[in-house]
Motif scaffolding. Structure first.
Motif, PDB file in Angstrom:
ATOM      1  N   HIS A 105       0.843  -1.204   0.000  1.00 46.06           N
ATOM      2  CA  HIS A 105       0.000   0.000   0.000  1.00 46.06           C
ATOM      3  C   HIS A 105       0.881   1.259   0.000  1.00 46.06           C
ATOM      4  N   ILE A 139      -2.815   6.381  -5.301  1.00 43.26           N
ATOM      5  CA  ILE A 139      -3.889   5.966  -4.402  1.00 43.26           C
ATOM      6  C   ILE A 139      -4.346   7.175  -3.602  1.00 43.26           C
ATOM      7  N   THR A 141      -4.534   9.405  -0.631  1.00 44.13           N
ATOM      8  CA  THR A 141      -3.554   9.565   0.436  1.00 44.13           C
ATOM      9  C   THR A 141      -3.635  10.978   0.997  1.00 44.13           C
TER      10      THR A 141
END
Length: 603
Positions: A105, A139, A141
């Motif tokens: 991740h 992603i 964030t």
């Protein structure tokens, strides 16, 4: 500028650690499909420019794996700033690799250089300002903080003078023609001279002829008549059987194994992560002739991507199953040949007594050799499964392991007289086998690990002699101490620790070196050899202690401190007593001592 929560690339020294980094994009490649199911993106970042435009210790090669191409970060242009949160660090020699897969991740935030202002116009981006740098991310964030924004601004300013050179280097690497790799995927039976091949096989032997290269002996259990012939001692002529047996070749026998020399950076990776028995994949192996006019391989550094590692353990089920099927077929055929030989040997005939005796003796020696090899293999596999250092060997593997607490609190120290009076002995003569790691050492200077027997401060017996009695012994002996703890000590605790005193005999056995004057070694060969030996034993302890002690940090560190990177090892320990003057601390005039015994650091 230092940024809380982030590491500089120079500080990424612990293999396997995770961290946050900011760097300038200096090169990148188009995404490509791996041999498995992943898409891969490779690029290079740099975060320090004071020493010039290309400093190896401030540069990292990044490799990102994702199941689909749309999940990869979208890179822009050379000179853009990349902010990375939670990426894994892998170190191979002096090379730094940042690795990310879907499970990590990892967040990649890209800031286009054209949208990053100069420091003189950065007030609105600092603490309390309302301005925000534009960025894209792979992603969802957290937005960059004001400290992160200012670090990005100043990093871009430091990189600007070098951007033209980075762009030229990137263009050159892109337009350079790649080597023509023909017939790449191949079994050993199909490889041909002067071609480049991708090979999958089992490592049957591991040899390091010098510090920069490693020789792997790899088999896929197919036969090529141009490979070296490893003859089975049982099938060799009587005159040649002794020679064939003495070579201790583990198999397979025949022309099924290729010797492949690995050069950097592949050799450093293999030294750290590849072991005998592993099934490995090697890319772009150059098939060439050996000095014996036999086929062998070479795996050199990639000219276009110098950081790229082209050897890895095989993970794909199909490749593993295919390899195991070929191995099973070989082992079945070999067993049948042995059975036929045994049957033929039982047929009555009239060989000469001399030949018959030689044959029986060779068969007995071969069986003993095979049994020893099987026992060694089983021990190595058990060591690998336990995660302990395979390069430190202790005798008596059949003895149950003791913990440090069990050694310190040996119940045999307490005895009872016939009258029921309990007495605590100063020591017991005992031997133990334990699993430990080194957390500190003394003296702090490795040059002082060897002691002069002419020094009365060390050889105190000289102080008890008159001038006529004193012998001017100019010899040197080992004398140092290791502080050790249990291999499985809980992280963050201060467990019981044991000091091991390494005298001359123990030091000679442990190090396989004789003591000498380490301070008067003009070529520094002895001290360099000692450092290399101890690195195998205690990892980065010496370098870490030098670095942290200068900052006022005392050793030993708490158990599990991630800065200390070393592997536990099995060790035999001997307990004994040393005569000392009587005192309140030593009322019997004996000091309890422990030293390593029958434990050796392998070359």
């Amino acid at each position: 500028m230092a940024l809380p929560g982030y590491l500089s690339i120079k500080e990424a020294v612990h293999d396997g650690q995770s961290g946050n980094f900011i760097g300038v994009l200096t090169h990148f490649e188009a995404p490509y499909k791996s041999k498995g199911d992943d898409w891969v993106l490779e690029f290079t970042i740099q975060d320090e420019f004071s020493a010039g435009s290309a400093t190896n210790d401030s540069t990292a090669f990044c490799r990102i794996f994702r199941r689909t191409q749309d999940k990869l970060p979208k890179l822009g242009a050379i000179g853009d700033i990349v902010l990375i949160r939670n990426v894994m660090v892998r170190t191979w020699g002096s090379k730094k690799h940042f690795i990310s897969n879907a499970r990590l991740h990892t967040a990649f935030l890209l800031f286009q250089s054209k949208h990053v202002p100069v420091p003189e116009l950065s007030t609105g981006y600092s603490e309390g300002g309302l301005s925000r740098l534009l960025f894209t991310s792979n992603i969802a964030t957290q937005d960059p903080s004001s400290d992160e924004q200012m670090a990005i601004i100043y990093l871009k300013a430091a990189a600007v003078p070098h951007l033209a050179e980075f762009q030229q280097q990137s263009v050159k690497r892109t337009v350079e023609p790649a080597p023509r790799y023909n017939n790449k995927k191949a079994l050993l039976q199909d490889i041909t001279l002067h071609k480049y091949h991708d090979i999958v096989g089992e490592v049957v032997k591991f040899f390091s002829p010098n510090p920069s290269t490693i020789d792997l002996y790899v088999t896929d259990y197919t036969t090529n008549q141009d490979l070296f012939l490893y003859e089975d001692p049982e099938e060799a002529d009587i005159e040649d059987a002794e020679f064939a047996s003495a070579r201790k070749w583990p198999g397979p026998f025949g022309q099924m194994t290729i010797a492949i020399r690995l050069w950097e950076p592949h050799s450093s990776y293999a030294s750290s992560y590849i072991r005998e028995g592993d099934i490995v994949s090697l890319q772009d192996v150059h098939a060439k002739l050996s000095q014996a006019n036999k086929l062998e391989g070479a795996l050199h550094q990639d000219q276009r991507y110098p950081e790229k590692i082209k050897i890895c353990k095989v993970k794909y089920t199909k490749q593993i199953e295919d390899h195991k099927a070929r191995k099973a077929a070989y082992e079945s055929a070999y067993a049948q040949r042995r059975a036929r030989r045994t049957l033929a040997q039982n047929v009555p005939k009239k060989p000469s007594a001399k030949i018959s005796a030689k044959r029986k003796e060779m068969q007995r020696l071969q069986k003993e050799l095979e049994q020893k090899e099987l026992e060694k293999k089983a021990e190595e596999e058990a060591t690998a499964r336990a995660g302990i250092n395979p390069h430190v060997r202790a005798s008596f593997p059949e003895i149950k392991l003791s913990t440090i607490a069990e050694i310190i609190n040996n119940p045999s120290l307490t005895i009872q007289t016939p009258e029921g009076v309990e007495i605590v002995l100063p020591f017991v003569n005992a031997k133990y086998r334990t699993r430990i790691r080194v957390v500190d050492f003394f003296p702090n200077d490795l040059n002082d690990f060897a002691r002069s027997m002419a020094d009365p401060n060390w050889n105190t017996a000289l102080n008890e002699m008159s001038g006529n009695e004193q012998r001017h012994d100019q010899g040197w002996k080992w004398g140092f101490a290791l502080l050790v703890e249990d291999a499985n000590a809980p992280t963050g605790t201060t467990p019981e620790r044991l000091r091991l005193f390494v005298n001359n005999g123990a030091g000679q056995h442990l190090l396989k070196m004789n003591a000498s004057d380490l301070k008067k070694d003009p070529k520094r060969q002895s001290i360099t050899q000692l450092e290399q030996k101890l690195f195998i034993l205690w990892g980065n302890l010496f370098e870490l202690k030098q670095d942290l002690s200068s900052k006022g940090i005392k050793f030993p560190l708490p158990s599990g401190d991630p800065r200390l990177q070393n592997m536990p090892f099995d060790c035999c320990i001997e307990e004994y007593g040393s005569k000392v003057p009587k005192s309140d601390y030593w009322p019997y005039g004996w000091q309890r001592m422990h030293q390593p015994m029958l434990t050796v650091i392998m070359d």
